[in-house]
Write an enzyme that holds these catalytic residues in place. Structure first.
Site, short mmCIF file in Angstrom:
data_model
loop_
_atom_site.label_atom_id
_atom_site.label_comp_id
_atom_site.label_asym_id
_atom_site.label_seq_id
_atom_site.Cartn_x
_atom_site.Cartn_y
_atom_site.Cartn_z
N GLU A 112 3.35 5.85 7.56
CA GLU A 112 3.27 5.06 6.32
C GLU A 112 4.65 4.56 5.89
OE1 GLU A 112 1.11 7.68 3.62
OE2 GLU A 112 -0.77 6.87 4.36
N ASP A 132 -8.03 11.76 6.14
CA ASP A 132 -7.17 12.01 4.99
C ASP A 132 -7.89 12.67 3.81
OD1 ASP A 132 -4.88 12.02 3.52
OD2 ASP A 132 -4.82 9.87 3.10
N GLU A 143 -7.02 13.79 -4.84
CA GLU A 143 -6.83 12.36 -4.60
C GLU A 143 -8.15 11.64 -4.32
OE1 GLU A 143 -4.13 11.59 -1.38
OE2 GLU A 143 -4.42 9.42 -1.48
C1 GCV Z 1 2.50 11.34 0.28
C2 GCV Z 1 -2.20 9.60 1.86
C3 GCV Z 1 -1.82 9.44 0.41
C4 GCV Z 1 -0.32 9.21 0.26
C5 GCV Z 1 0.40 10.39 0.92
C6 GCV Z 1 -0.02 10.45 2.37
C7 GCV Z 1 0.61 11.61 3.11
O1 GCV Z 1 -2.04 8.41 2.54
O2 GCV Z 1 -2.54 8.40 -0.16
O3 GCV Z 1 -0.02 9.13 -1.10
O4 GCV Z 1 1.79 10.25 0.81
O5 GCV Z 1 -1.41 10.60 2.45
O6 GCV Z 1 -0.06 12.62 3.23
O7 GCV Z 1 1.74 11.51 3.53
#
Ligand code: GCV
Length: 709
Positions: free
Chosen positions: A301, A374, A402
């Site tokens: 990411e 996720d 989340e």
């Molecule tokens: C900390 C998901 C979440 C992100 C998070 C990522 C991760 O994509 O939406 O906010 O980033 O996981 O676990 O690194």
């Protein structure tokens, strides 16, 4: 008249001061409300003796005093003499001096035993380390809080997993990524000089469930945390947490040598880069001699990582591992990677990491999210578990909700954690559970760990939703002993947090134990996944198809069309199933035998497909969404009946949140079914309440300021 008014005012004030606001978590230590038990506890323990003096033993003494004074509504005597009816706590070594040592003290963990010597009764808590004595003290207090007998104890308890960590996704500006409980509890601005009492209560709460490490900052890391002024702040926190057996770890930004070291590269094989990390690590250990190590999110990411220099994850991890090794530190390297070009995000972590098995240094753990995508309401276990025998794999769960209704939905996550831990990978034949991979026993690793993304913030009740506390509690308890059932953990938590009244316990437990399946049903039934709104991840948006990358779009995951719905991950599709052992593959490979729970994870199924219930897939989908909504109604009704037994503050708060959850469940059901109906073209079954809005209405909902994004 004035006197009466004053008294009234004072009693109101007392009420306000003593209002239950959730701050005390499960450590409320309220007077035992069962007189027989109270008398028996008071008889068994009239005094405490804590052997040895140190910050940890002081914490033991303080906790026992506070706990027993509250629970027994007494003033417990702290003594230095060995006298009857005394609770004695000390390490094995300290008790040897008192001639009270016990051969059964476990290598790790504690022993609590009742002993009669010269007609005098003793309760003894002992262990090899002071931290383990502290765990024993908390255990004894838990026994009393949950109204268990303490007259004849012989308890030996050892943790199954070595590293039991929280991962804070807290930024230095106190914004918490995916945080729904206010801002970060770490006040970086006032540290290191101002020590908030909350830091100590945080340490107590964690120690009470055996959590022994915390990563203070977000994995989307800011290199500033590694600068000298911030390291002094980190050291101040480490000093607070140390007596409670909690080590601090930091998320390290891979490109820190460039950002704060002003080097031209962060290439892990470059000598100057390696020296930079070695010097930085030395600086850290000078300030924090027991620093735990680094957690790293790399090449994921948009985060920097070794691949930017043509190096592997192992090259990156080992470079840092070399730097911390002389100090006993470790590196936790995350396996959360995915590539927008790949045809199935599911497969990416396995594809990148399994070839590196055996290439990581001894002090590296690879941290794997529980499922392949996720933290969805339900995921099959990640195929990495059992696929890297030479590497200790650490579990990553997510406490912060989340994808589970965020701060407003009541979802007890222990059943989700257990489902994954109990799943059989078949990696070494049957009985090769994920738990055995994680605890190191399957492949004889000495390093083992479970981490969870924290759900803690600065809200008065710590977790925003009061029931979020139960997830924090469950994480600690399961990391200590994953053989505990979700029900046992819920029972303990309710007894300590609300009441020991069996009717109350049963009712709240029912709410908690049905809540996980409820959220699966009203959000993503039958194996649907990742169909939430883009960015903020709050609420449904299965129609969403314009995210910056395809693998963030719901349509990538549900693949609904005129024929059917679901992601074909069998041999006729992306063949992600190939990443599992044959025995696991077999469970999911055939759409006729695959369990409903995972059907749309692995198959694109016709709308007319006959389900195990005898319904068509379309009708089953409607049925499940409705079931989810109905479960929330049932949770609400149960909660209403609890009104006389719960303090008004906490009752009302949960009541309001359940109303939001109910509204949201209806929203999820209607938005998803109206959208999927545009493909199925089939009518809603009679049992399903008709939506009161159009699909367009739902598609127009926007949440520009949803929290945590
Ligand atoms: C900390 C998901 C979440 C992100 C998070 C990522 C991760 O994509 O939406 O906010 O980033 O996981 O676990 O690194």
């Amino acid at each position: 008249m004035r006197k009466t008014l004053l008294l009234l005012l004072l009693s109101c004030l007392a009420h306000v001061l003593h209002a239950e606001d959730g701050y005390d978590l499960w450590l409320r230590y309220k007077r035992i409300d069962n007189n027989m038990l109270l008398t028996s506890y008071r008889k068994t323990i009239t005094a405490i003796q804590v052997a040895g003096q140190s910050p940890t033993m002081d914490a033991v003494k303080k906790e026992l005093e506070q706990g027993l004074n509250g629970l027994l509504d007494t003033h417990i005597t702290v003594t230095s003499k060995v006298a009857g009816n005394t609770l004695i706590a000390g390490t094995r070594e300290a008790l040897t001096a008192l001639k009270l040592q016990d051969n059964q003290t476990p290598a790790e963990g504690f022993l609590i035993t009742s002993k009669t010597i010269d007609n005098k009764h003793y309760t003894i808590i002992t262990a090899n380390t002071e931290t383990d004595v502290l765990y024993g003290a908390f255990h004894l207090l838990r026994l009393i809080q949950t109204h268990q007998s303490i007259e004849n104890l012989h308890i030996i308890s050892s943790p199954r997993v070595k590293l039991r960590l929280l991962n804070h996704w807290d930024n230095l500006n106190r914004y918490v990524e995916r945080g729904y409980a206010g801002i970060s509890i770490w006040n970086w601005h006032t540290l290191p000089d101002y020590i908030d009492d909350r830091y100590i209560d945080y340490a107590r709460a964690n120690a009470s469930v055996g959590i022994n490490g915390t990563v203070l900052n977000n994995v989307n890391a800011n290199a500033t945390i590694l600068t000298a002024p911030y390291l002094r702040k980190v050291a101040a926190l480490a000093n607070i947490l140390r007596p409670y057996g909690i080590k601090v770890y930091l998320s390290a930004r891979f490109s820190a040598p460039m950002e704060i070291g002003h080097l031209k590269t962060a290439d892990p094989l470059n000598d100057t880069v390696r020296q930079w990390w070695q010097a930085k690590v030395k600086e850290i250990y000078q300030l924090i001699p027991d620093f735990g190590g680094f957690l790293v999110k790399a090449n994921s990411e948009g985060q920097p990582g070794p691949q930017s220099y043509g190096r592997s994850h192992a090259d990156g991890a080992n470079m840092m591992a070399d730097a911390v090794a002389p100090f006993g530190g470790i590196v936790i390297w995350r396996a959360f990677v995915y590539d927008p070009q790949a045809n199935d995000r599911f497969k990416q972590a396995y594809a990148e990491f399994t070839p590196l098995d055996g290439k990581f240094n001894k002090n590296v753990l690879v941290q794997v999210k529980n499922g392949p995508i996720d933290f969805q309401p339900r995921e099959p276990f990640s195929p990495l578990f059992g696929a890297m025998p030479q590497t200790p794999l650490m579990m990553e769960f997510q406490l912060t909700q989340e994808y589970l209704g965020q701060g407003t939905h009541l979802v007890y996550e222990a059943p989700l954690f257990k489902e994954v831990l109990d799943a059989d990978t078949h990696a070494k034949g049957p009985n090769s559970s994920v738990a055995k991979v994680i605890d190191g026993s399957l492949y004889e690793h000495t390093l083992s760990g479970i981490a969870a993304v924290s759900n803690i913030g600065n809200e008065r009740n710590w977790t925003g939703h009061l029931f979020g506390q139960a997830n924090w509690y469950a994480l600690g308890r399961l990391a200590w002993d994953y053989t505990l059932t979700s029900e046992q953990i819920a029972t303990e938590w309710i007894q300590q947090t609300f009441s020991n009244d069996p009717a109350v316990v049963t009712s709240i437990k029912q709410i908690m134990l049905t809540s996980r399946e409820a959220v699966v049903n009203y959000m993503t039934p039958l194996g649907l996944h990742h169909i939430m709104g883009n960015g903020h991840h709050y609420g449904p948006a299965p129609w969403s198809n314009n995210a910056p990358r395809p693998d963030w779009d719901p349509i990538y995951y549900h693949k609904a069309d005129a024929k059917g719905i679901g992601f074909d991950r069998t041999a006729s599709g992306t063949n992600a199933l190939q990443q599992y052992q044959p025995a696991v593959r077999q469970l999911y490979a055939d759409s006729n035998t695959c369990s409903d729970q995972y059907l749309l994870w692995f198959h694109h199924v016709s709308w007319q497909h006959k389900m195990h219930s005898g319904r068509t897939l379309w009708n089953e989908l409607c049925h499940k969404y409705q079931e989810g909504v109905d479960s929330v109604s049932a949770m609400q009704q149960r909660w209403e009946q609890l009104k006389p037994y719960i303090d008004p503050e906490r009752f009302h708060q949960v009541q309001m949140l359940l109303a939001i959850q109910h509204k949201d469940a209806i929203w999820w059901r209607n938005a998803c079914l109206l959208y999927f109906q545009t493909f199925s073209q089939m009518p809603f079954p009679a049992s399903y309440e008709k939506p009161d809005h159009t699909l367009e209405y739902y598609q127009q909902q926007h949440f520009p300021y949803a929290p945590g994004n």
